[in-house]
Motif scaffolding. Structure first.
Motif, PDB file in Angstrom:
ATOM      1  N   VAL A 379      31.817  59.003  69.086  1.00 51.50           N
ATOM      2  CA  VAL A 379      30.508  59.248  69.696  1.00 51.50           C
ATOM      3  C   VAL A 379      29.736  60.266  68.857  1.00 51.50           C
ATOM      4  O   VAL A 379      30.259  61.346  68.544  1.00 51.50           O
ATOM      5  CB  VAL A 379      30.663  59.775  71.136  1.00 51.50           C
ATOM      6  N   VAL A 380      28.529  59.914  68.488  1.00 48.17           N
ATOM      7  CA  VAL A 380      27.630  60.814  67.756  1.00 48.17           C
ATOM      8  C   VAL A 380      26.358  60.968  68.582  1.00 48.17           C
ATOM      9  O   VAL A 380      25.842  59.983  69.121  1.00 48.17           O
ATOM     10  CB  VAL A 380      27.305  60.269  66.351  1.00 48.17           C
ATOM     11  N   GLN A 381      25.848  62.194  68.684  1.00 51.34           N
ATOM     12  CA  GLN A 381      24.657  62.458  69.491  1.00 51.34           C
ATOM     13  C   GLN A 381      23.657  63.322  68.732  1.00 51.34           C
ATOM     14  O   GLN A 381      24.008  64.024  67.777  1.00 51.34           O
ATOM     15  CB  GLN A 381      25.046  63.177  70.789  1.00 51.34           C
ATOM     16  N   ALA A 382      22.425  63.274  69.189  1.00 51.21           N
ATOM     17  CA  ALA A 382      21.375  64.176  68.719  1.00 51.21           C
ATOM     18  C   ALA A 382      20.518  64.586  69.909  1.00 51.21           C
ATOM     19  O   ALA A 382      20.281  63.788  70.821  1.00 51.21           O
ATOM     20  CB  ALA A 382      20.511  63.516  67.654  1.00 51.21           C
ATOM     21  N   ILE A 383      20.094  65.837  69.901  1.00 47.38           N
ATOM     22  CA  ILE A 383      19.273  66.395  70.977  1.00 47.38           C
ATOM     23  C   ILE A 383      18.079  67.104  70.349  1.00 47.38           C
ATOM     24  O   ILE A 383      18.207  67.764  69.312  1.00 47.38           O
ATOM     25  CB  ILE A 383      20.077  67.411  71.828  1.00 47.38           C
ATOM     26  N   ARG A 384      16.921  66.961  70.985  1.00 43.97           N
ATOM     27  CA  ARG A 384      15.758  67.757  70.595  1.00 43.97           C
ATOM     28  C   ARG A 384      15.307  68.583  71.781  1.00 43.97           C
ATOM     29  O   ARG A 384      15.155  68.071  72.896  1.00 43.97           O
ATOM     30  CB  ARG A 384      14.603  66.868  70.121  1.00 43.97           C
ATOM     31  N   ILE A 385      15.088  69.882  71.545  1.00 47.63           N
ATOM     32  CA  ILE A 385      14.557  70.815  72.536  1.00 47.63           C
ATOM     33  C   ILE A 385      13.311  71.431  71.918  1.00 47.63           C
ATOM     34  O   ILE A 385      13.399  72.355  71.119  1.00 47.63           O
ATOM     35  CB  ILE A 385      15.577  71.908  72.901  1.00 47.63           C
ATOM     36  N   ALA A 466      15.259  59.563  65.522  1.00 53.04           N
ATOM     37  CA  ALA A 466      14.853  58.926  66.771  1.00 53.04           C
ATOM     38  C   ALA A 466      14.366  59.942  67.800  1.00 53.04           C
ATOM     39  O   ALA A 466      13.341  59.732  68.454  1.00 53.04           O
ATOM     40  CB  ALA A 466      16.017  58.118  67.340  1.00 53.04           C
ATOM     41  N   VAL A 467      15.098  61.057  67.953  1.00 55.06           N
ATOM     42  CA  VAL A 467      14.706  62.020  68.992  1.00 55.06           C
ATOM     43  C   VAL A 467      13.499  62.853  68.592  1.00 55.06           C
ATOM     44  O   VAL A 467      12.814  63.409  69.448  1.00 55.06           O
ATOM     45  CB  VAL A 467      15.891  62.942  69.379  1.00 55.06           C
ATOM     46  N   THR A 468      13.240  62.962  67.291  1.00 49.06           N
ATOM     47  CA  THR A 468      12.088  63.745  66.833  1.00 49.06           C
ATOM     48  C   THR A 468      10.872  62.867  66.543  1.00 49.06           C
ATOM     49  O   THR A 468       9.756  63.380  66.450  1.00 49.06           O
ATOM     50  CB  THR A 468      12.420  64.528  65.558  1.00 49.06           C
ATOM     51  N   GLN A 469      11.105  61.551  66.380  1.00 47.87           N
ATOM     52  CA  GLN A 469      10.061  60.624  65.950  1.00 47.87           C
ATOM     53  C   GLN A 469       9.408  61.093  64.661  1.00 47.87           C
ATOM     54  O   GLN A 469       8.198  60.950  64.450  1.00 47.87           O
ATOM     55  CB  GLN A 469       9.016  60.415  67.055  1.00 47.87           C
TER      56      GLN A 469
END
Length: 592
Positions: A379-385, A466-469
């Protein structure tokens, strides 16, 4: 093509559209004690099985839940050596029934303390059957408690160099000083702590990542809620049961904040950066019997001094939107061939008990287990805050892997959390497999396919986009006075040797005389940095390669016997090690 199309569709469908950048952020945080209530308990982190019957420090699960009105994200950092994916998947699913969190919006990682109860079968240690179900419930409880504390908040970022507290522990051995692998073969050209005997090594096998980064959350009235720190240092070493320096760091940061904000119950968290090849001892300056070793308390206090400076430098965003994406990648294990499997099975069949008693039995059993397992899913993830990004790897990746992700991330403010959402052990860059050593020996502690690291990096960068566009950044070496001087001379070719991976050797002259790196090259080491050799701009690290048996090869339009070559190099071999220490340049004789 069909598989790739489906994979891309899956990533797209599980993404929420990036919400308005001015979305109101809410944050809640909690600490849940995961100290075992039944002793003795099995302990991870060693070659052979061991147990502990006392508690030195409590171990905890520290959770943060974030909400922006459109997306809800959970992050849990656990005082554990490694956490298996099946356990985390179960905990996430359970949490989704007790909270408003979706299972694929939860990141759970291990700190990698080597003195915590065992929840993962690895080498000679099995998971503790009593502790695992207890831990599962406590992980869920951490998310439940954090969600209950959601309140309007703002977020900030800080980072500082802490190179004094981390260093490379994996060094390249001299070609005449190879060590043996568990099966009696002299294959070990690089291994951990080889520089304990300086005469045995030629140099480090990679770079370190000295960044201590922090994401800080505070209430709208300025009262601290939580701090998520990240640092690349493997572990200190302590007596079981203990949270190691990770727990001491969290407690120390909380005490510091409490002194300034008495009404704050700030949750301090230290997550594990990419640390598969680093440790706390700098073998460049260390001398056995002369250098005084720090205590775990002294080490932690020193790192906290840097952390306090980072904390005080943070500037906050009043509003920040959230985005998160996840990808699950099928991976193969490096399984034994028939000869090795038969040999290993005979050793396992002759074992007196199911628990290995020495290194040979450990690795024989691991071959049998890998043969049964064959493949897995990671599992690989990315998060943007807001304008801050988090990438994850499910393994003990090398510091170089973290540097690759940070350099390519669309957002400069990026931390990389390893041992997240699973545990498949060491995952070196492909070129490191050729050099051998413990970090590469096929086992549940280092079993994934050779190409796992670049696949993980590529997936994580795609998710960050993807999370940052936003598109990924393209890392470029800057030109300092020394490199500008060389370029002004209009060379036929100019090779900076600053690549993070092979096989392409890039010509920086503009003449397109690219070459190739052979196997046996280590990348992105720190190069010379003196007033006479300032190849990069001030504050940036000049990079170089370490030729550990491999070479750089190219074709150049050189005619006649008259030409000039300028190079900067260091020689890791003693001059009296062999008749010819090594080749710097060979023309027309590739096998000389």
């Amino acid at each position: 093509m069909k598989t790739s199309f489906l994979c891309l569709c899956w990533i797209t469908c599980c993404l929420t559209l990036v919400p308005n950048a001015r979305a109101e952020l809410q944050v809640g945080a909690a600490i849940v004690d995961i100290t075992p209530n039944q002793l003795p308990v099995l302990v991870n982190g060693g070659m052979l099985s061991r147990s502990a019957d006392s508690i030195k420090t409590h171990v905890n699960a520290r959770a943060i839940v974030l909400e922006d009105g459109n997306e809800r994200v959970g992050i849990v950092v656990v005082d554990s050596c490694m956490l298996p994916k099946f356990l985390l998947d179960e905990a996430k699913q359970l949490a989704s029934t007790r909270t408003r969190l979706k299972a694929n919006r939860i990141l759970i990682s291990a700190t990698h303390t080597h003195t915590a109860p065992s929840s993962f079968g690895c080498l000679g240690t099995d998971p503790d059957p009593v502790y695992v179900p207890f831990l599962r419930q406590r992980l869920v409880e951490a998310l439940v408690q954090a969600e209950k504390k959601l309140q309007p908040a703002r977020v900030g970022w800080g980072v500082a160099k802490a190179e004094e507290f981390t260093a490379l522990r994996r060094w390249v051995r001299r070609p005449d000083r190879l060590a043996e692998d568990p099966f009696g073969n002299p294959t070990v050209r690089a291994n951990m702590h080889a520089a304990t005997k300086p005469d045995d090594v030629t140099g480090q096998s990679g770079p370190e990542d000295p960044d201590l980064s922090m994401i800080v959350f505070q209430a709208t009235d300025g009262v601290p809620i939580a701090t998520l720190a990240n640092f690349s240092m493997h572990y200190f070493s302590d007596k079981a049961i203990s949270a190691d320096y990770f727990g001491l760091f969290c407690d120390g940061l909380q005490q510091y904040v409490k002194q300034r904000y008495p009404n704050s119950d700030m949750v301090g968290i230290m997550s594990h950066g990419c640390s598969g090849d680093v440790w706390r001892r700098d073998y460049m300056t260390w001398k056995s019997g002369i250098t005084k070793e720090p205590t775990i308390e002294g080490y932690t206090q020193g790192l906290l001094q840097v952390a306090k400076q980072v904390y005080e430098s943070v500037e906050f965003q009043d509003q920040a939107s959230l985005a998160m994406a996840e990808s699950r990648i099928p991976m193969k294990y490096r399984v034994p061939n028939r000869q090795l499997l038969d040999w290993s099975q005979r050793i396992v069949d002759a074992m007196e008990t199911e628990i290995p008693k020495d290194r040979l039995e450990v690795y024989a059993r691991e071959q049998v287990l890998l043969h049964k397992m064959q493949s897995t899913e990671i599992v690989v993830q990315a998060i943007r805050i807001g304008d801050i990004a988090i990438a994850s790897t499910p393994n003990e990746t090398y510091a170089l892997t973290g540097l690759k992700l940070k350099a390519q991330s669309p957002l400069p403010k990026t931390m990389v959390i390893e041992l997240a959402n699973g545990a498949d052990g060491y995952i070196p860059p492909p070129e490191q497999h050729l050099l051998g050593g413990y970090n590469t020996w096929a086992a549940r502690s280092a079993g994934l396919e050779v190409t796992a690291e670049p696949r993980i990096v590529a997936t994580a960068v795609n998710l960050l986009e993807a999370v940052t566009q936003k598109p990924r950044r393209q890392p470029r070496e800057t030109n300092g006075p020394a490199s500008r001087g060389l370029l002004e001379a209009s060379p036929v070719a100019y090779y900076r040797l600053a690549e993070t991976e092979g096989p392409t050797l890039t010509d920086q002259s503009g003449n397109h005389h690219d070459g190739v790196y052979e196997p046996g090259v280590c990348f992105y080491l720190p190069g010379p940095d003196t007033p006479e050799a300032r190849y990069t701009q001030p504050g940036e690290v000049n990079r170089c390669v370490h030729f550990a048996g491999g070479r750089a090869r190219t074709r150049l339009p050189l005619t006649g016997d008259s030409y000039t070559i300028s190079m900067a190099f260091w020689n890791g071999m003693p001059n009296d090690a062999r008749a010819t220490t090594g080749w710097l340049l060979s023309k027309d004789h590739p096998h000389a």
